[in-house]
Design a protein around this motif. Sequence first.
Motif, PDB file in Angstrom:
ATOM      1  N   GLY A  54      -4.599  14.537   9.197  1.00 32.80           N
ATOM      2  CA  GLY A  54      -3.750  14.658  10.370  1.00 32.80           C
ATOM      3  C   GLY A  54      -2.430  13.925  10.228  1.00 32.80           C
ATOM      4  N   GLU A  55      -1.420  14.421  10.930  1.00 35.10           N
ATOM      5  CA  GLU A  55      -0.093  13.806  10.976  1.00 35.10           C
ATOM      6  C   GLU A  55       0.477  13.570   9.580  1.00 35.10           C
ATOM      7  N   THR A  56       0.381  14.591   8.731  1.00 38.72           N
ATOM      8  CA  THR A  56       0.875  14.445   7.368  1.00 38.72           C
ATOM      9  C   THR A  56       2.395  14.432   7.291  1.00 38.72           C
ATOM     10  N   TYR A  57       3.061  14.663   8.411  1.00 47.72           N
ATOM     11  CA  TYR A  57       4.525  14.666   8.448  1.00 47.72           C
ATOM     12  C   TYR A  57       5.103  13.256   8.590  1.00 47.72           C
ATOM     13  N   LYS A  58       4.241  12.238   8.635  1.00 45.22           N
ATOM     14  CA  LYS A  58       4.744  10.869   8.715  1.00 45.22           C
ATOM     15  C   LYS A  58       3.811   9.939   7.950  1.00 45.22           C
ATOM     16  N   THR A  59       4.270   8.732   7.702  1.00 43.99           N
ATOM     17  CA  THR A  59       3.503   7.766   6.915  1.00 43.99           C
ATOM     18  C   THR A  59       2.200   7.412   7.625  1.00 43.99           C
ATOM     19  N   PRO A  60       1.050   7.619   6.981  1.00 42.38           N
ATOM     20  CA  PRO A  60      -0.223   7.276   7.613  1.00 42.38           C
ATOM     21  C   PRO A  60      -0.324   5.779   7.878  1.00 42.38           C
ATOM     22  N   ARG A  61      -1.023   5.451   8.932  1.00 40.91           N
ATOM     23  CA  ARG A  61      -1.203   4.062   9.329  1.00 40.91           C
ATOM     24  C   ARG A  61      -1.800   3.245   8.179  1.00 40.91           C
ATOM     25  N   GLY A  62      -1.246   2.067   7.952  1.00 42.37           N
ATOM     26  CA  GLY A  62      -1.738   1.184   6.912  1.00 42.37           C
ATOM     27  C   GLY A  62      -0.938   1.236   5.630  1.00 42.37           C
ATOM     28  N   PHE A  63      -0.240   2.340   5.407  1.00 46.00           N
ATOM     29  CA  PHE A  63       0.584   2.472   4.204  1.00 46.00           C
ATOM     30  C   PHE A  63       2.015   2.047   4.503  1.00 46.00           C
ATOM     31  N   ALA A  64       2.611   1.348   3.548  1.00 49.13           N
ATOM     32  CA  ALA A  64       4.003   0.942   3.693  1.00 49.13           C
ATOM     33  C   ALA A  64       4.951   1.907   2.993  1.00 49.13           C
ATOM     34  N   TRP A  65       4.392   2.812   2.200  1.00 48.92           N
ATOM     35  CA  TRP A  65       5.188   3.757   1.399  1.00 48.92           C
ATOM     36  C   TRP A  65       4.424   5.070   1.344  1.00 48.92           C
ATOM     37  N   TYR A  66       5.135   6.195   1.494  1.00 48.13           N
ATOM     38  CA  TYR A  66       4.450   7.490   1.583  1.00 48.13           C
ATOM     39  C   TYR A  66       5.312   8.590   1.009  1.00 48.13           C
ATOM     40  N   LEU A 117      -2.439   1.806  -4.552  1.00 47.29           N
ATOM     41  CA  LEU A 117      -1.767   3.101  -4.586  1.00 47.29           C
ATOM     42  C   LEU A 117      -2.799   4.214  -4.671  1.00 47.29           C
ATOM     43  N   VAL A 118      -2.738   5.140  -3.709  1.00 43.56           N
ATOM     44  CA  VAL A 118      -3.569   6.346  -3.731  1.00 43.56           C
ATOM     45  C   VAL A 118      -2.716   7.493  -4.259  1.00 43.56           C
ATOM     46  N   VAL A 119      -3.194   8.152  -5.308  1.00 44.53           N
ATOM     47  CA  VAL A 119      -2.526   9.326  -5.857  1.00 44.53           C
ATOM     48  C   VAL A 119      -3.417  10.520  -5.553  1.00 44.53           C
ATOM     49  N   GLY A 120      -3.026  11.314  -4.558  1.00 46.48           N
ATOM     50  CA  GLY A 120      -3.849  12.411  -4.085  1.00 46.48           C
ATOM     51  C   GLY A 120      -3.344  13.752  -4.582  1.00 46.48           C
ATOM     52  N   TYR A 121      -3.942  14.235  -5.651  1.00 51.03           N
ATOM     53  CA  TYR A 121      -3.502  15.508  -6.216  1.00 51.03           C
ATOM     54  C   TYR A 121      -4.005  16.701  -5.395  1.00 51.03           C
ATOM     55  N   VAL A 122      -3.221  17.768  -5.358  1.00 48.67           N
ATOM     56  CA  VAL A 122      -3.636  19.029  -4.757  1.00 48.67           C
ATOM     57  C   VAL A 122      -4.597  19.751  -5.704  1.00 48.67           C
ATOM     58  N   ALA A 123      -4.310  19.716  -6.991  1.00 53.22           N
ATOM     59  CA  ALA A 123      -5.201  20.301  -7.996  1.00 53.22           C
ATOM     60  C   ALA A 123      -6.523  19.535  -8.005  1.00 53.22           C
ATOM     61  N   THR A 124      -7.628  20.190  -8.275  1.00 48.54           N
ATOM     62  CA  THR A 124      -7.767  21.530  -8.826  1.00 48.54           C
ATOM     63  C   THR A 124      -8.079  22.586  -7.753  1.00 48.54           C
ATOM     64  N   CYS A 154       0.830  -1.204   0.000  1.00 48.20           N
ATOM     65  CA  CYS A 154       0.000   0.000   0.000  1.00 48.20           C
ATOM     66  C   CYS A 154       0.866   1.255   0.000  1.00 48.20           C
ATOM     67  N   GLY A 155       0.574   2.166  -0.925  1.00 43.83           N
ATOM     68  CA  GLY A 155       1.323   3.405  -1.029  1.00 43.83           C
ATOM     69  C   GLY A 155       0.411   4.610  -1.195  1.00 43.83           C
ATOM     70  N   LEU A 156       0.917   5.759  -0.785  1.00 40.18           N
ATOM     71  CA  LEU A 156       0.197   7.025  -0.923  1.00 40.18           C
ATOM     72  C   LEU A 156       1.153   8.070  -1.448  1.00 40.18           C
ATOM     73  N   SER A 157       0.817   8.660  -2.594  1.00 40.23           N
ATOM     74  CA  SER A 157       1.596   9.747  -3.150  1.00 40.23           C
ATOM     75  C   SER A 157       0.704  10.971  -3.235  1.00 40.23           C
ATOM     76  N   GLY A 158       0.994  11.992  -2.408  1.00 42.19           N
ATOM     77  CA  GLY A 158       0.222  13.214  -2.474  1.00 42.19           C
ATOM     78  C   GLY A 158      -0.530  13.527  -1.204  1.00 42.19           C
ATOM     79  N   LYS A 159      -1.710  14.120  -1.379  1.00 38.48           N
ATOM     80  CA  LYS A 159      -2.461  14.701  -0.277  1.00 38.48           C
ATOM     81  C   LYS A 159      -3.156  13.641   0.580  1.00 38.48           C
ATOM     82  N   TRP A 160      -3.083  13.842   1.893  1.00 40.67           N
ATOM     83  CA  TRP A 160      -3.739  12.980   2.872  1.00 40.67           C
ATOM     84  C   TRP A 160      -4.812  13.778   3.613  1.00 40.67           C
ATOM     85  N   HIS A 161      -4.436  14.845   4.291  1.00 40.63           N
ATOM     86  CA  HIS A 161      -5.344  15.800   4.924  1.00 40.63           C
ATOM     87  C   HIS A 161      -6.229  15.171   5.997  1.00 40.63           C
TER      88      HIS A 161
END
Length: 250
Positions: free
Chosen positions: A115-127, A179-186, A106-113
Amino acid sequence: MPRDRPDILLFVTDDHAPWALGCYGNSEVSSPMLDRLAGEGALCANAFTPCPVCSPARASLMTGRTNSQVGIHDWIFQNDPRYEHYDWLADEITLPELLGREGYRCGLSGKWHLGETYKTPRGFAWYFGQPGAPGAHRGNYTYVHDDRPLALRGGHTELITAHALDFLRRVPDDAPFFLVVGYVATHSPYTGQDPDLVARYDRATFRDIPAYHPHPWHKNESFPQGDAYAPEDIAIRHKNYYAAVTDIDR
């Protein structure tokens, strides 16, 4: 080797209205890849968000529960440590946790929003994400990659895409991925997009943007049009908004 578990790639765009895609009837915005996905797959014609605000909607997406059940009813103010330094899903079982138990990478690239965005969110192995508020769409940033700060320069959309591709290159062939790809746009601000993409819409009429009648409280940068701005300023915001869609599509 064939696998019985599908790979899952989830794109999440931010504040992206359905009228800003060709597959939903927009005659001017350029979104050929997203239109192709809709044409070859499924197009949701009667779907609704549990909450029209960023953090609560993301919480529902990641937990399968309503905002009242999770306890998030509005967007999380990331510049305030009281809200940012808090795991808002601490009492929840999340989608990446469930998939991780089934052998998914499980990976996350981009926006989480959430809480605790300064570290890997629980459940993801890659951030790969940005701590705090995203700011402008292009500039100098300090992202976090697997819990380590990473200074970068460029556009959010391009940086998030590049690291999503890096994740995909590293996934073992014999393991399924999520893989979650969380764009800031739009999302606002509605300026600062790729100038070449903005220029594509110099002659656009923006006829497919619904009429908007702002509340007096809402005359601010968070809305792409309204009588708080001169017509030329509104046109600049509209061009940048369409450019953000095209950038994501690219």
